[in-house]
Scaffold this active site. Sequence first.
Site, mmCIF file in Angstrom:
data_model
loop_
_atom_site.group_PDB
_atom_site.id
_atom_site.type_symbol
_atom_site.label_atom_id
_atom_site.label_comp_id
_atom_site.label_asym_id
_atom_site.label_seq_id
_atom_site.Cartn_x
_atom_site.Cartn_y
_atom_site.Cartn_z
ATOM 1 N N ASN A 26 0.292 -1.201 -0.164
ATOM 2 C CA ASN A 26 -0.052 0.140 -0.175
ATOM 3 C C ASN A 26 0.971 1.305 0.235
ATOM 4 O O ASN A 26 0.276 2.259 -0.828
ATOM 5 C CB ASN A 26 -1.067 -0.248 1.120
ATOM 6 C CG ASN A 26 -0.711 -0.640 2.701
ATOM 7 O OD1 ASN A 26 0.549 -0.767 2.576
ATOM 8 N ND2 ASN A 26 -1.219 0.848 3.352
ATOM 9 N N GLU B 48 4.122 -3.433 12.295
ATOM 10 C CA GLU B 48 3.252 -2.817 12.380
ATOM 11 C C GLU B 48 2.034 -3.441 11.567
ATOM 12 O O GLU B 48 2.363 -3.732 10.188
ATOM 13 C CB GLU B 48 3.800 -1.520 11.345
ATOM 14 C CG GLU B 48 2.793 -0.576 11.791
ATOM 15 C CD GLU B 48 2.264 -0.614 10.061
ATOM 16 O OE1 GLU B 48 0.136 -0.851 10.761
ATOM 17 O OE2 GLU B 48 1.316 -0.058 9.613
ATOM 18 N N CYS C 253 -3.147 1.454 6.664
ATOM 19 C CA CYS C 253 -3.167 0.770 8.088
ATOM 20 C C CYS C 253 -4.274 1.994 8.454
ATOM 21 O O CYS C 253 -4.737 1.371 9.558
ATOM 22 C CB CYS C 253 -2.522 0.847 8.014
ATOM 23 S SG CYS C 253 -0.546 -0.413 7.376
#
Length: 473
Positions: free
Chosen positions: A151, A247, A281
């Site tokens: 992303n 993450e 995210c």
Amino acid sequence: MKKQLFINGEWVEASKYVELKSPYDGSVIAEIPEAVPEEVDQAIAAADAARQVMAKMPAHQRASILEKLVHLFETRADEAAEIIATEAAKPLKTAKGEVARTIQTYKFAAEEAKRIHGETVPLDAAPGGEGRMGFTVREPLGVVGAITPFNFPMNLVAHKVGPAIATGNTIVLKPANQTPLSAFFLAELLEEAGLPKGALNVVTGRGSVVGEQIVKDSRVSMITFTGSPGVGIGIRNKAGLKRVTLELGSNSALIVDNHIDVDKIINRCVTGAFSFQGQVCISLQRIYVHEGVFDTFVERFKEETEKLQVGNPLDPGTDVSAMITRADVDRAMDWIREAHEGGAEVAAGGVGEDGILYPTVLLHSENTMKVCCNEVFAPIVSINKVASIQEAIDKVNDSRYGLQAGIYTDNVHTAFDAAEQLHVGGVMVNDIPTFRVDNMPYGGVKESGTGREGVKYAVEEMTELKLVVFNRN
């Protein structure tokens, strides 16, 4: 276009190749290497052999390499943005924003390379410490295995590669299968910037082969991973005593207090929900709006959502384009149907075609629905009415994730209460949870991960603290 692996400063022909296709129109973009175990081993061996070269390199030289990288990125910024838009279907104007942030991240890394230091320790504060002087230093860990998602194929790589170079580590980089061209582009620039051979190695291929091998290899000292919780938990279980930074997922939420001027915040909220098709995210996924402004907020949100332009990612006017795969569109549509059948109202969107999911607004979703309790990673936002801020805080915290959350309020006491009670890695007061600049600490709690990124904080993660004590007695 046929690409090669980047190992030990050289472009290496791979034994196997696969086609990389555009998420937008399905056309073949390039042939990409699919590394086999022997090739991954070569990359790790090259990084291991380069450890001493990087560890002994003076800070000003590491900074200089990163500064040259910044200049090269600035010179080729438009090309970099087109690569992102082509391989990830990220709208071009959003891709240009990512390139700008990537440049900023490497600038921060160049600066941090010159201020890695320890501290003196007052040993005589303890009985028996008299006549001794203590100080700490920070040393590189060695080989860093970086596994990155699709992303933000340049900026999230920068958050791993930049601090690794700044600290004198070497890197084996495995980019996402859909976005390898960004990683090869970086390797090309770093080669030109003068990074020593073996300091960066780029190996592409299946996570079950390449990623698994990097995680398990004893020569790799640290794994830094951005991706799904399931994969992240698996990495942590397999990494042994390696340093691990994860993450992971999120279903980021925003609270809107009563008496907020909706017109001032609505564009920001729509951007946070639908930027890059919600595949972020900290994309704004859940919104809890006080009943006093709920109707106005929903009306204005729908109006602005319907103005978004959907189309080709290379068109400068496009706001929303194709999701990363057709399967993700199908999955998102299933979640929308589940929510609708459970009583949620589809106020806008809810249509998927040709790999594109139109920006979707759901009202009155329950926290147990997948669109709320899971990471939706799609252009879907759920807006719910609450009677109080405390109710909203409780709903935000009713999640297995905890990356970032936001609150809009004019009451300073409410803001401090929310900052204290929200169980997340970052609280954005009078902003959406999607806010991030590249020098701030970034990471989450619960299933959103462990450790922190943000260049200064990643430097701490990627170095080992050593104590030195001189006895003058």
